[in-house]
Design an enzyme around this catalytic site. Structure first.
Site, PDB file in Angstrom:
ATOM      1  N   ARG A  50      11.972 -38.143  11.500  1.00 40.00           N
ATOM      2  CA  ARG A  50      12.725 -39.374  11.986  1.00 40.00           C
ATOM      3  C   ARG A  50      11.991 -40.705  12.179  1.00 40.00           C
ATOM      4  O   ARG A  50      12.571 -41.303  11.901  1.00 40.00           O
ATOM      5  CB  ARG A  50      13.186 -38.910  13.516  1.00 40.00           C
ATOM      6  CG  ARG A  50      14.034 -39.894  14.244  1.00 40.00           C
ATOM      7  CD  ARG A  50      14.598 -39.340  15.584  1.00 40.00           C
ATOM      8  NE  ARG A  50      13.663 -39.384  16.551  1.00 40.00           N
ATOM      9  CZ  ARG A  50      13.948 -38.883  17.685  1.00 40.00           C
ATOM     10  NH1 ARG A  50      15.015 -38.442  18.275  1.00 40.00           N
ATOM     11  NH2 ARG A  50      12.829 -38.895  18.677  1.00 40.00           N
ATOM     12  N   LYS A 149      15.073 -45.316  15.587  1.00 37.76           N
ATOM     13  CA  LYS A 149      14.352 -45.593  17.116  1.00 37.76           C
ATOM     14  C   LYS A 149      13.212 -46.534  16.946  1.00 37.76           C
ATOM     15  O   LYS A 149      12.257 -46.587  16.537  1.00 37.76           O
ATOM     16  CB  LYS A 149      13.680 -44.030  17.205  1.00 37.76           C
ATOM     17  CG  LYS A 149      13.298 -43.854  18.614  1.00 37.76           C
ATOM     18  CD  LYS A 149      12.897 -42.346  18.996  1.00 37.76           C
ATOM     19  CE  LYS A 149      12.176 -42.377  20.245  1.00 37.76           C
ATOM     20  NZ  LYS A 149      13.250 -42.442  21.489  1.00 37.76           N
ATOM     21  N   GLU A 182      25.632 -42.222  24.693  1.00 37.29           N
ATOM     22  CA  GLU A 182      24.658 -41.690  24.735  1.00 37.29           C
ATOM     23  C   GLU A 182      24.149 -42.256  26.233  1.00 37.29           C
ATOM     24  O   GLU A 182      24.900 -42.983  26.818  1.00 37.29           O
ATOM     25  CB  GLU A 182      23.567 -41.458  23.672  1.00 37.29           C
ATOM     26  CG  GLU A 182      23.066 -42.869  23.670  1.00 37.29           C
ATOM     27  CD  GLU A 182      21.772 -42.964  22.570  1.00 37.29           C
ATOM     28  OE1 GLU A 182      21.272 -41.863  22.330  1.00 37.29           O
ATOM     29  OE2 GLU A 182      21.629 -44.042  22.028  1.00 37.29           O
TER      30      GLU A 182
END
Ligand SMILES: Cc1ncc(COP(=O)(O)O)c(C=O)c1O
Length: 288
Positions: A50, A149, A182
């Site tokens: 990721r 991220k 989220e």
């Protein structure tokens, strides 16, 4: 505490980053929050993948191979004599001039902090959290894809501040269309009529490593699973709800916006998922 910083282990007091680092000046960088359980780094490969994808998305060249980063993470844990920890791996654009231009930064900065974590107190795992929906929307994919991220967390921080103003520890953030995306630092799941449902990543969620683990757990528990669109109504009327994240693990939610969810107690599927997660983290992972 020993910090890994650009090729060396230094004391935390000496672990300093330049004021010209674009990670600080512009939030220009990417990171991972990773857990170490009983000497195993949980799903380290997935975290490093990721990180690589996040870096690719912002055109940042990580100056290490995946194997090197893996070793750096494990060695940081060993240097600190840790068997259980929260690990923060950060790659910034590095030191440049005062303009935005990332090409003035020749060398990315890489650091790793491995530390004890203060989790939610046990009472929240036993009794569940009451959360709220906050006005600040999750940034949409046309601006900064939420799958990246990045160090740019102001959007989530505004959500966190608003949650506190409403007396809650976590909060649902909606996407620009008004669907549940989220929480400020967690993914969300509901259980409705025996089915496990989570917002699709395309609705504005980070592709959480814990979320992925719960998808595997659902398969193991033979609980039908769907990732789709989700509204606040779906959460208000759910039988159960829980949040997932490397920090939070699997934490039950028992109310949203003042509405009790289910019978107002952590539900049976939530408890099973949490128990299975706690078993998995002890056996899955990269031995340091
Ligand atoms: C915005 C956001 N969503 C979800 C998560 C959960 O992701 P993970 O399970 O990989 O920790 C995080 C964790 O940091 C997050 O910051």
């Amino acid at each position: 505490m020993k910090i890994y910083l650009n090729g060396q282990f230094v004391d935390s007091a000496d672990a300093a980053i330049s004021v010209f680092d674009h990670g600080l000046l512009y939030g220009d960088g990417v990171f991972e929050g990773i857990r170490l359980y009983g000497g195993n780094v949980f799903r380290l490969e997935e975290h490093l993948e990721r990180l690589e994808y996040s870096a690719r998305a912002i055109m940042l060249d990580i100056p290490h191979t995946r194997a090197e980063l893996s070793e750096i993470v494990c060695e940081t844990c060993r240097q600190n004599g840790l068997t259980d920890a929260y690990i923060r791996l950060v790659v910034t654009r590095g030191v440049g001039d005062l303009g935005l231009a990332p090409w003035t930064c020749p060398k990315p900065s890489v650091f790793v902090i491995a530390s004890k974590i203060s989790l939610y107190p046990q009472e929240y795992y036993d009794n569940g959290l009451a959360i709220v929906t906050v006005p600040t929307r999750r940034i949409g994919p046309a601006a900064l894809p939420p799958t990246v991220k990045s160090l740019n967390y102001l959007n989530n921080i505004l959500g966190k501040i608003e949650a506190r103003q409403f007396g809650a520890l976590e909060a649902i953030m909606l996407n620009e269309q008004g669907y549940v995306a989220e929480c400020t630092a967690d993914n969300i799941f509901i259980v409705h009529k025996g089915e496990l449902i989570t917002p699709a990543i395309s609705h504005g969620a980070l592709k959480g490593i814990t979320r992925d683990a719960v998808l595997d757990i659902a398969e193991e528990l033979k609980v039908p699973l769907r990732d789709s669109s989700m509204t606040r109504y779906d959460v208000w009327c759910a039988d159960e709800c829980f949040l997932t994240g490397s920090g939070a693990e699997v934490v039950p939610v028992i109310a949203l916006d003042g509405r009790r969810i289910g019978d107002g107690k952590p539900g049976p599927i939530t408890r099973e998922v949490l128990a299975s997660f706690r078993r998995r983290v002890l056996v899955e992972g990269t031995r340091i």
